[in-house]
Design an enzyme around this catalytic site. Sequence first.
Site, short mmCIF file in Angstrom:
data_model
loop_
_atom_site.label_atom_id
_atom_site.label_comp_id
_atom_site.label_asym_id
_atom_site.label_seq_id
_atom_site.Cartn_x
_atom_site.Cartn_y
_atom_site.Cartn_z
N LYS A 195 0.86 -1.18 0.00
CA LYS A 195 0.00 0.00 0.00
C LYS A 195 0.90 1.23 0.00
O LYS A 195 1.66 1.45 0.93
CB LYS A 195 -0.90 0.00 1.23
CG LYS A 195 -1.81 1.22 1.27
CD LYS A 195 -2.78 1.15 2.43
CE LYS A 195 -3.67 2.39 2.45
NZ LYS A 195 -4.56 2.40 3.60
N LYS A 248 -2.06 -1.53 -3.89
CA LYS A 248 -2.94 -0.36 -3.82
C LYS A 248 -2.13 0.94 -3.86
O LYS A 248 -1.16 1.02 -3.13
CB LYS A 248 -3.71 -0.44 -2.51
CG LYS A 248 -4.67 0.68 -2.30
CD LYS A 248 -5.31 0.55 -0.97
CE LYS A 248 -6.12 1.80 -0.74
NZ LYS A 248 -6.59 1.90 0.59
C1 PBG Z 1 -7.41 3.48 5.41
C2 PBG Z 1 -7.69 3.26 3.98
C3 PBG Z 1 -7.52 4.17 2.93
C4 PBG Z 1 -8.01 3.54 1.79
C5 PBG Z 1 -8.42 2.27 2.17
N1 PBG Z 1 -8.19 2.10 3.51
C6 PBG Z 1 -7.06 5.57 2.91
C7 PBG Z 1 -5.75 5.95 3.40
O1 PBG Z 1 -4.85 5.15 3.63
O2 PBG Z 1 -5.63 7.15 3.60
C8 PBG Z 1 -8.08 4.16 0.42
C9 PBG Z 1 -9.22 3.72 -0.41
C10 PBG Z 1 -9.53 4.62 -1.56
O3 PBG Z 1 -8.91 5.67 -1.77
O4 PBG Z 1 -10.46 4.26 -2.30
N2 PBG Z 1 -6.23 2.97 5.85
ZN ZN Z 2 -5.86 3.73 7.92
#
Ligand code: PBG
Ligand code: ZN
Length: 326
Positions: A195, A248
């Site tokens: 991520k 992601k």
């Molecule tokens: C929280 C989380 C996020 C997303 C999924 N889980 C946002 C972040 O890390 O700020 C992003 C999902 C999206 O943008 O569609 N940890």
């Molecule tokens: Zn988070």
Amino acid sequence: MEMSNRPRRFRRTPLIRELVAQTKISTDQLIQPYFVTDGEGVKVEIGGMPGIYRESVDSLVKSIEEDYKLGLNKIMLFGVTERKDAMAAGAADDKNPVVLAIRKLKDRFGEDLFVSADVCLCAYTDTGHCGVTVDGEIDNDTSLPILARMALVLAQSGCDCVGPSDMMDGRVGAIRETLEAHDLTGTIIMAYTAKYASSYYGPFREAAASAPGKGDRKGYQMDFRNRTEALRELMLDEEEGADIVMVKPALAYLDIISDFQRNTELPIAAYNVSGEYAAVKLMARSGQADEKSLVLENLTAIRRAGASIILTYHLRDILKNEWRLS
Ligand code: PBG
Ligand code: ZN
């Protein structure tokens, strides 16, 4: 002119193109995210994400009943709550809106609905960070048991799959150990393995009211200049007991998806994130491109790179409009 090879032969008619197409998408492998919040009768559209709502449990169950009739049967839930504190007490509380939603949905649908839920503290900490803060720092090891407890409560409420998205080191192992200790041997862990710290999460942070008050997430989410580090995360998540590994965001990270494909036997998921969805909607709404064509091109690229599972906000539109995806 004589040529022994003419690749255009395969592009001549729609049927020939269909015959040789390498990549196909099935809605069977798409997951629709939903945002669930406290209260009753709440349904608020999220800015920048037309067609995506933040809703209370009663409204969410109705929406999912409608979507289910369209053929939508795999979902991912995100919690949104006002209740925030230093140790993210709301995350592992059984009055958490996600837990209440899972119970209702499982009563109603049983195994006819695949329910996964996000595991992260950012919706529940007063700082908006994905881990808890101790002495001014995001404390990895203090966050682990809280994340594990959150995953446990979700699994106990009937969740089929938990998705840790916090990026703390060791969280997959901590969650797996806790689930095993409670005999929850069937709960799937879909780890957000690679991520990246991304600007494409912009619309989501409004949706989940989870933007960090101070600072950014670069101390725990990956640096987008790094590629091989994703393979290191992959190895660790496999060792710690992940069942599905995720990349992601998706579209700017197709190289990472492709690296995963060559380095794991596990199913690979990709998260087609909020900013990617918002960009498509903007182009479509201003008449600069056809929405179905954009969605098809984006999802096919993600599939072609090597992801079999895609989390995407487009799924409901695909089913509603009966877009053919191949
Ligand atoms: C929280 C989380 C996020 C997303 C999924 N889980 C946002 C972040 O890390 O700020 C992003 C999902 C999206 O943008 O569609 N940890
Ligand atoms: Zn988070």
